[in-house]
Design an enzyme around this catalytic site. Structure first.
Site, PDB file in Angstrom:
ATOM      1  N   ASP A   9       0.861  -1.170   0.000  1.00 12.76           N
ATOM      2  CA  ASP A   9       0.000   0.000   0.000  1.00 12.76           C
ATOM      3  C   ASP A   9       0.901   1.224   0.000  1.00 12.76           C
ATOM      4  O   ASP A   9       1.621   1.478   0.969  1.00 12.76           O
ATOM      5  CB  ASP A   9      -0.875  -0.040   1.259  1.00 12.76           C
ATOM      6  CG  ASP A   9      -1.798   1.148   1.406  1.00 12.76           C
ATOM      7  OD1 ASP A   9      -1.626   2.158   0.688  1.00 12.76           O
ATOM      8  OD2 ASP A   9      -2.691   1.075   2.265  1.00 12.76           O
ATOM      9  N   GLY A  31      -8.474   5.930  -7.295  1.00 10.95           N
ATOM     10  CA  GLY A  31      -7.273   5.109  -7.340  1.00 10.95           C
ATOM     11  C   GLY A  31      -6.189   5.572  -6.389  1.00 10.95           C
ATOM     12  O   GLY A  31      -6.449   5.928  -5.233  1.00 10.95           O
ATOM     13  N   ASP A  33      -4.459   8.297  -6.422  1.00 12.17           N
ATOM     14  CA  ASP A  33      -4.657   9.702  -6.062  1.00 12.17           C
ATOM     15  C   ASP A  33      -5.612   9.828  -4.871  1.00 12.17           C
ATOM     16  O   ASP A  33      -5.322  10.519  -3.885  1.00 12.17           O
ATOM     17  CB  ASP A  33      -5.198  10.452  -7.281  1.00 12.17           C
ATOM     18  CG  ASP A  33      -5.138  11.970  -7.156  1.00 12.17           C
ATOM     19  OD1 ASP A  33      -4.414  12.488  -6.290  1.00 12.17           O
ATOM     20  OD2 ASP A  33      -5.820  12.633  -7.956  1.00 12.17           O
ATOM     21  N   GLY A 123      -3.838   0.758 -14.850  1.00 10.97           N
ATOM     22  CA  GLY A 123      -5.133   0.806 -14.169  1.00 10.97           C
ATOM     23  C   GLY A 123      -6.108   1.704 -14.904  1.00 10.97           C
ATOM     24  O   GLY A 123      -6.346   1.545 -16.098  1.00 10.97           O
ATOM     25  N   ALA A 124      -6.647   2.701 -14.198  1.00 12.88           N
ATOM     26  CA  ALA A 124      -7.725   3.540 -14.732  1.00 12.88           C
ATOM     27  C   ALA A 124      -7.329   4.294 -15.998  1.00 12.88           C
ATOM     28  O   ALA A 124      -8.187   4.613 -16.819  1.00 12.88           O
ATOM     29  CB  ALA A 124      -8.200   4.529 -13.670  1.00 12.88           C
TER      30      ALA A 124
END
Length: 175
Positions: A9, A31, A33, A123-124
């Site tokens: 993390d 995400g 951010d 990812g996004a």
């Protein structure tokens, strides 16, 4: 000099600086951010708003980077960088490489020893993690070679799962 990858993390990593995969408005998002903003506390948003009201009135350009204090994170600094969004047609690998190089430039200006990166634009934002890993490792190696006396000297890539770790490990071994 060391470069490594770990599953974890990013908001719990003990490094001098963590890199935030930010959006251009610098005001939080989803995400990585969103997680960084949540963990750092409300003072991070205040610091980002000050940037928007002063030096970055139009936001942060894709591939650029800027730092704020990390507030409630275990790091001292958050380096915000805006990765290219493949879904918006931003498919230039030079822009992605710039995220890593500019983040290291900012880190060097802060004289930090260690920097932890997420897989910026994976990812996004739609970039394949294989491409992100290859570009990230290549760019960081080139930056370190071009700045032999500068800090940071400890670069970590923090990923969410074993697949990400395996992909970054392969990029690190590739040479």
């Amino acid at each position: 000099m060391s470069m490594s990858v770990q599953i974890g993390d990013l908001t719990r990593i003990e490094a001098d600086a963590v890199v935030n995969a930010a959006n251009s408005m610098l005001l939080g998002g989803g995400g990585v951010d969103g997680a960084i903003h949540a963990a750092a506390g409300p003072r991070l948003l205040e610091a980002c708003r000050r940037l928007r009201n002063t030096t970055h009135r139009d936001g942060l350009d894709v591939g650029d980077a800027v730092a704020t204090p990390a507030f409630d994170l275990p790091a001292s600094w958050v380096i915000h960088t805006v990765g290219p969004n493949l879904h918006r047609g931003q498919d230039d690998p030079v822009q992605l490489a710039s995220c890593f190089a500019r983040s290291l430039d900012v880190a060097a200006g802060l004289d930090v020893r260690s920097v932890a990166f997420p897989a910026v634009s994976a990812g996004a934002y739609g970039w394949p993690v294989d491409d992100v890993a290859r570009i990230a490792v290549m760019t960081c190696r080139a930056w370190l070679a071009g700045h032999p006396e500068a800090r940071p000297r400890d670069i970590r890539f923090v990923v969410l799962d074993e697949r990400g770790r395996d992909v970054f490990d392969a990029a690190l071994r590739a040479g």
